[in-house]
Write a protein that holds these residues in place. Structure first.
Motif, mmCIF file in Angstrom:
data_model
loop_
_atom_site.group_PDB
_atom_site.id
_atom_site.type_symbol
_atom_site.label_atom_id
_atom_site.label_comp_id
_atom_site.label_asym_id
_atom_site.label_seq_id
_atom_site.Cartn_x
_atom_site.Cartn_y
_atom_site.Cartn_z
ATOM 1 N N PRO A 164 13.414 0.814 8.507
ATOM 2 C CA PRO A 164 13.782 0.400 7.146
ATOM 3 C C PRO A 164 15.291 0.299 6.944
ATOM 4 C CG PRO A 164 12.929 2.646 7.133
ATOM 5 C CD PRO A 164 12.711 2.104 8.511
ATOM 6 N N LEU A 165 16.062 1.083 7.665
ATOM 7 C CA LEU A 165 17.516 1.017 7.526
ATOM 8 C C LEU A 165 18.031 -0.351 7.954
ATOM 9 C CD1 LEU A 165 20.185 2.596 6.974
ATOM 10 C CD2 LEU A 165 20.165 3.187 9.414
ATOM 11 N N LEU A 166 17.712 -0.752 9.185
ATOM 12 C CA LEU A 166 18.228 -2.028 9.699
ATOM 13 C C LEU A 166 17.517 -3.232 9.094
ATOM 14 C CD1 LEU A 166 18.774 -1.123 13.444
ATOM 15 C CD2 LEU A 166 20.517 -1.490 11.688
ATOM 16 N N HIS A 167 16.198 -3.152 8.968
ATOM 17 C CA HIS A 167 15.488 -4.312 8.434
ATOM 18 C C HIS A 167 15.692 -4.480 6.932
ATOM 19 C CE1 HIS A 167 13.990 -5.502 12.208
ATOM 20 N NE2 HIS A 167 13.113 -4.525 12.343
ATOM 21 N N GLY A 168 16.022 -3.390 6.238
ATOM 22 C CA GLY A 168 16.439 -3.550 4.843
ATOM 23 C C GLY A 168 17.713 -4.381 4.772
ATOM 24 N N TRP A 169 18.633 -4.128 5.707
ATOM 25 C CA TRP A 169 19.866 -4.917 5.805
ATOM 26 C C TRP A 169 19.532 -6.366 6.153
ATOM 27 C CZ3 TRP A 169 22.334 -7.859 9.463
ATOM 28 C CH2 TRP A 169 23.678 -8.150 9.229
ATOM 29 N N ASP A 170 18.595 -6.552 7.098
ATOM 30 C CA ASP A 170 18.188 -7.910 7.483
ATOM 31 C C ASP A 170 17.620 -8.676 6.291
ATOM 32 O OD1 ASP A 170 18.858 -7.497 10.207
ATOM 33 O OD2 ASP A 170 16.838 -6.754 10.672
ATOM 34 N N LEU A 171 16.755 -8.024 5.520
ATOM 35 C CA LEU A 171 16.176 -8.672 4.337
ATOM 36 C C LEU A 171 17.261 -9.051 3.336
ATOM 37 C CD1 LEU A 171 12.990 -6.525 3.590
ATOM 38 C CD2 LEU A 171 13.037 -8.947 4.187
ATOM 39 N N ALA A 172 18.130 -8.112 3.052
ATOM 40 C CA ALA A 172 19.199 -8.386 2.084
ATOM 41 C C ALA A 172 20.086 -9.532 2.565
ATOM 42 C CB ALA A 172 20.025 -7.124 1.849
ATOM 43 N N THR A 173 20.416 -9.516 3.844
ATOM 44 C CA THR A 173 21.252 -10.578 4.408
ATOM 45 C C THR A 173 20.555 -11.925 4.287
ATOM 46 O OG1 THR A 173 22.332 -9.027 5.902
ATOM 47 C CG2 THR A 173 22.409 -11.354 6.524
ATOM 48 N N ALA A 174 19.272 -11.985 4.625
ATOM 49 C CA ALA A 174 18.513 -13.230 4.548
ATOM 50 C C ALA A 174 18.470 -13.770 3.117
ATOM 51 C CB ALA A 174 17.098 -13.019 5.067
ATOM 52 N N LEU A 175 18.415 -12.866 2.162
ATOM 53 C CA LEU A 175 18.276 -13.262 0.763
ATOM 54 C C LEU A 175 19.618 -13.449 0.057
ATOM 55 C CD1 LEU A 175 15.312 -10.875 0.078
ATOM 56 C CD2 LEU A 175 15.201 -13.392 0.074
ATOM 57 N N GLY A 176 20.699 -13.142 0.763
ATOM 58 C CA GLY A 176 22.020 -13.329 0.176
ATOM 59 C C GLY A 176 22.372 -12.308 -0.890
ATOM 60 N N VAL A 177 21.794 -11.114 -0.778
ATOM 61 C CA VAL A 177 22.134 -10.047 -1.725
ATOM 62 C C VAL A 177 22.960 -8.989 -0.998
ATOM 63 C CG1 VAL A 177 20.121 -10.479 -3.182
ATOM 64 C CG2 VAL A 177 19.958 -8.790 -1.373
ATOM 65 N N ALA A 178 23.534 -8.076 -1.746
ATOM 66 C CA ALA A 178 24.383 -7.046 -1.147
ATOM 67 C C ALA A 178 23.638 -6.352 -0.011
ATOM 68 C CB ALA A 178 24.802 -6.031 -2.205
ATOM 69 N N ALA A 179 24.232 -6.423 1.161
ATOM 70 C CA ALA A 179 23.612 -5.847 2.359
ATOM 71 C C ALA A 179 24.505 -4.733 2.873
ATOM 72 C CB ALA A 179 23.425 -6.926 3.420
ATOM 73 N N ASP A 180 24.137 -3.510 2.540
ATOM 74 C CA ASP A 180 24.904 -2.381 3.047
ATOM 75 C C ASP A 180 23.934 -1.350 3.599
ATOM 76 O OD1 ASP A 180 23.829 -1.588 0.612
ATOM 77 O OD2 ASP A 180 25.533 -0.355 0.061
ATOM 78 N N LEU A 181 24.453 -0.507 4.449
ATOM 79 C CA LEU A 181 23.661 0.587 5.006
ATOM 80 C C LEU A 181 24.117 1.879 4.362
ATOM 81 C CD1 LEU A 181 23.741 -0.223 8.845
ATOM 82 C CD2 LEU A 181 22.021 -0.897 7.171
ATOM 83 N N ASP A 182 23.172 2.761 4.110
ATOM 84 C CA ASP A 182 23.517 4.068 3.591
ATOM 85 C C ASP A 182 24.457 4.732 4.593
ATOM 86 O OD1 ASP A 182 22.975 6.473 1.839
ATOM 87 O OD2 ASP A 182 22.297 7.220 3.787
ATOM 88 N N PRO A 183 25.681 5.071 4.188
ATOM 89 C CA PRO A 183 26.658 5.602 5.141
ATOM 90 C C PRO A 183 26.201 6.863 5.883
ATOM 91 C CG PRO A 183 27.728 5.052 3.065
ATOM 92 C CD PRO A 183 26.250 4.926 2.841
ATOM 93 N N GLU A 184 25.584 7.795 5.174
ATOM 94 C CA GLU A 184 25.148 9.027 5.827
ATOM 95 C C GLU A 184 24.038 8.744 6.839
ATOM 96 O OE1 GLU A 184 23.001 13.316 4.989
ATOM 97 O OE2 GLU A 184 23.434 12.013 3.285
ATOM 98 N N THR A 185 23.076 7.918 6.469
ATOM 99 C CA THR A 185 21.971 7.606 7.385
ATOM 100 C C THR A 185 22.499 6.854 8.599
ATOM 101 O OG1 THR A 185 20.474 7.537 5.492
ATOM 102 C CG2 THR A 185 19.673 6.581 7.552
ATOM 103 N N ALA A 186 23.428 5.945 8.382
ATOM 104 C CA ALA A 186 24.027 5.222 9.514
ATOM 105 C C ALA A 186 24.738 6.195 10.447
ATOM 106 C CB ALA A 186 24.994 4.158 9.006
ATOM 107 N N GLU A 187 25.486 7.124 9.882
ATOM 108 C CA GLU A 187 26.230 8.112 10.687
ATOM 109 C C GLU A 187 25.279 8.964 11.522
ATOM 110 O OE1 GLU A 187 29.363 9.890 12.349
ATOM 111 O OE2 GLU A 187 29.731 8.513 10.690
ATOM 112 N N VAL A 188 24.213 9.445 10.903
ATOM 113 C CA VAL A 188 23.266 10.320 11.591
ATOM 114 C C VAL A 188 22.472 9.544 12.656
ATOM 115 C CG1 VAL A 188 21.181 11.714 11.247
ATOM 116 C CG2 VAL A 188 23.099 11.925 9.664
ATOM 117 N N THR A 189 22.183 8.298 12.388
ATOM 118 C CA THR A 189 21.369 7.465 13.287
ATOM 119 C C THR A 189 22.172 6.928 14.466
ATOM 120 O OG1 THR A 189 20.041 6.831 11.368
ATOM 121 C CG2 THR A 189 19.809 5.466 13.314
ATOM 122 N N LEU A 190 23.457 6.783 14.291
ATOM 123 C CA LEU A 190 24.316 6.123 15.273
ATOM 124 C C LEU A 190 24.244 6.742 16.666
ATOM 125 C CD1 LEU A 190 26.403 3.954 15.870
ATOM 126 C CD2 LEU A 190 28.163 5.505 14.982
#
Length: 191
Positions: free
Chosen positions: A123-149
């Motif tokens: 859901p983290l990455l594909h939420g970004w993919d969906l937002a990008t495809a739809l042209g809406v704000a596409a950001d990742l939760d900073p804490e989740t990105a940090e922990v997942t990295l």
């Protein structure tokens, strides 16, 4: 720092926010996942929640759905409603599992936090993919990105070898954890 449960639910909430704004004429738009349009990508996310729900409930998950046409059928005629149902089922299953529970997974018996820490990538990455495809704000939760990295970084070229991720892009000094995560999974952040 929040728990794996909190981060997972936050990732689902972000997908909810994107899906809630999809107009009916936009389900066929292309996504950064070249084989999938918006409908198929959401079908993939629905399938992921079905998998996670089964694992949390201690039942064997069904075989993952992989073909774009099958994913589109899984999303159904009302993809947003299909997502909401799958998301609600996953949240209910998660609410019924104590924080210290151990669950069976494809990785063997693992604490629920480990399962969620792995599953959140979808859901983290594909939420970004969906937002990008739809042209809406596409950001990742900073804490989740940090922990997942760290986990994504450890997989290195194995990700692209699965055929489910593009080849990693270069990561430049000073790139945020979110930017690194996107690059390591073959995604290019705009701007």
């Amino acid at each position: 720092m929040s728990t794996a449960r909190d981060r997972y639910l936050r990732a689902l909430d972000r997908v909810d926010g994107v899906v809630a704004g999809v107009r009916p004429d936009r389900w066929g738009l292309p996504t950064p996942c070249s084989a999938w349009d918006v409908r198929a990508l959401l079908g993939h996310l629905v399938d992921g929640q079905v998998q996670v729900t089964a694992l949390l409930r201690g039942t064997p998950p069904p075989a993952p759905t992989t073909e774009p046409a099958d994913l589109a059928r899984l999303a159904g005629p009302d993809p947003a409603a299909s997502w909401r149902r799958a998301r609600q089922e996953a949240a209910a299953a998660l609410a019924a599992v104590p924080d210290d529970a151990v669950v069976a997974s494809p990785m063997g018996e693992v604490p629920v936090a480990v399962l969620l820490g792995t599953a959140v990538v979808e859901p983290l990455l594909h939420g970004w993919d969906l937002a990008t495809a739809l042209g809406v704000a596409a950001d990742l939760d900073p804490e989740t990105a940090e922990v997942t990295l760290a986990g994504v970084r450890a997989l290195g070229p194995q990700l692209a070898a699965t055929g489910m991720y593009a080849t990693a892009l270069p990561v430049h000094d000073g790139t945020s954890a979110a930017g690194q995560l996107l690059a390591l999974t073959g995604r290019r952040a705009e701007g």
